[in-house]
Scaffold this motif. Structure first.
Motif, PDB file in Angstrom:
ATOM      1  N   MET A  11       0.833  -1.205   0.000  1.00  0.00           N
ATOM      2  CA  MET A  11       0.000   0.000   0.000  1.00  0.00           C
ATOM      3  C   MET A  11       0.867   1.254   0.000  1.00  0.00           C
ATOM      4  O   MET A  11       0.558   2.226  -0.675  1.00  0.00           O
ATOM      5  CB  MET A  11      -0.933   0.017   1.218  1.00  0.00           C
ATOM      6  N   THR A  12       1.958   1.214   0.755  1.00  0.00           N
ATOM      7  CA  THR A  12       2.876   2.349   0.782  1.00  0.00           C
ATOM      8  C   THR A  12       3.489   2.551  -0.594  1.00  0.00           C
ATOM      9  O   THR A  12       3.597   3.679  -1.079  1.00  0.00           O
ATOM     10  CB  THR A  12       3.985   2.122   1.835  1.00  0.00           C
ATOM     11  N   SER A  13       3.863   1.458  -1.239  1.00  0.00           N
ATOM     12  CA  SER A  13       4.442   1.543  -2.579  1.00  0.00           C
ATOM     13  C   SER A  13       3.450   2.141  -3.572  1.00  0.00           C
ATOM     14  O   SER A  13       3.818   2.984  -4.393  1.00  0.00           O
ATOM     15  CB  SER A  13       4.876   0.145  -3.037  1.00  0.00           C
ATOM     16  N   VAL A  14       2.204   1.721  -3.497  1.00  0.00           N
ATOM     17  CA  VAL A  14       1.169   2.248  -4.393  1.00  0.00           C
ATOM     18  C   VAL A  14       0.984   3.742  -4.138  1.00  0.00           C
ATOM     19  O   VAL A  14       0.918   4.544  -5.077  1.00  0.00           O
ATOM     20  CB  VAL A  14      -0.161   1.486  -4.197  1.00  0.00           C
ATOM     21  N   ALA A  15       0.925   4.128  -2.865  1.00  0.00           N
ATOM     22  CA  ALA A  15       0.745   5.543  -2.530  1.00  0.00           C
ATOM     23  C   ALA A  15       1.922   6.372  -3.033  1.00  0.00           C
ATOM     24  O   ALA A  15       1.736   7.480  -3.552  1.00  0.00           O
ATOM     25  CB  ALA A  15       0.586   5.705  -1.020  1.00  0.00           C
ATOM     26  N   GLU A  16       3.132   5.837  -2.910  1.00  0.00           N
ATOM     27  CA  GLU A  16       4.310   6.567  -3.388  1.00  0.00           C
ATOM     28  C   GLU A  16       4.292   6.717  -4.906  1.00  0.00           C
ATOM     29  O   GLU A  16       4.658   7.763  -5.433  1.00  0.00           O
ATOM     30  CB  GLU A  16       5.581   5.860  -2.938  1.00  0.00           C
ATOM     31  N   ARG A  17       3.850   5.676  -5.608  1.00  0.00           N
ATOM     32  CA  ARG A  17       3.768   5.758  -7.077  1.00  0.00           C
ATOM     33  C   ARG A  17       2.707   6.761  -7.513  1.00  0.00           C
ATOM     34  O   ARG A  17       2.905   7.516  -8.466  1.00  0.00           O
ATOM     35  CB  ARG A  17       3.501   4.378  -7.677  1.00  0.00           C
TER      36      ARG A  17
END
Length: 110
Positions: free
Chosen positions: A58-64
């Motif tokens: 989820m953090t990766s998606v938010a960062e992207r």
């Protein structure tokens, strides 16, 4: 997401379900980390566990998503700045034209 988990699948209405104190508690000591929290029920608990396990994703998606939005904003600003530069160059070129020379050319207004 927390509010959705709080009310998803609770056995009682979400606003009515709350863990209360269970006996005397010494001053300054927390009786339980769950006191005063809403009961989530099995669906809410499962959502909580899922999100806990997927937090890295989820953090990766938010960062992207953030990178995409910031990139689009930067590209738009660069595009606008380029338009302003081109307009300035056109205005400078128009100011540099010597009208007197053009008037003296054949077909020019005298």
């Amino acid at each position: 997401m927390g509010r959705a988990a709080q009310f998803a699948g609770t056995a009682v209405p979400g606003s009515a379900a709350e863990v209360g104190s269970q006996g005397p508690v010494a001053p300054g000591v927390s009786a339980s980390p769950y006191l005063g929290r809403k009961v989530t029920g099995p669906v809410g608990a499962a959502l909580g566990e899922y999100l806990e396990k997927r937090q890295k994703d989820m953090t990766s998606v938010a960062e992207r998503i953030e990178a995409c939005v910031l990139g689009a904003a930067k590209a738009t600003n660069e595009y606008l700045e380029g338009d302003l530069d081109q307009a300035k160059q056109a205005q400078d070129a128009a100011r540099a034209v010597n009208l007197q020379v053009l008037r003296e050319q054949p077909g020019g207004a005298k």
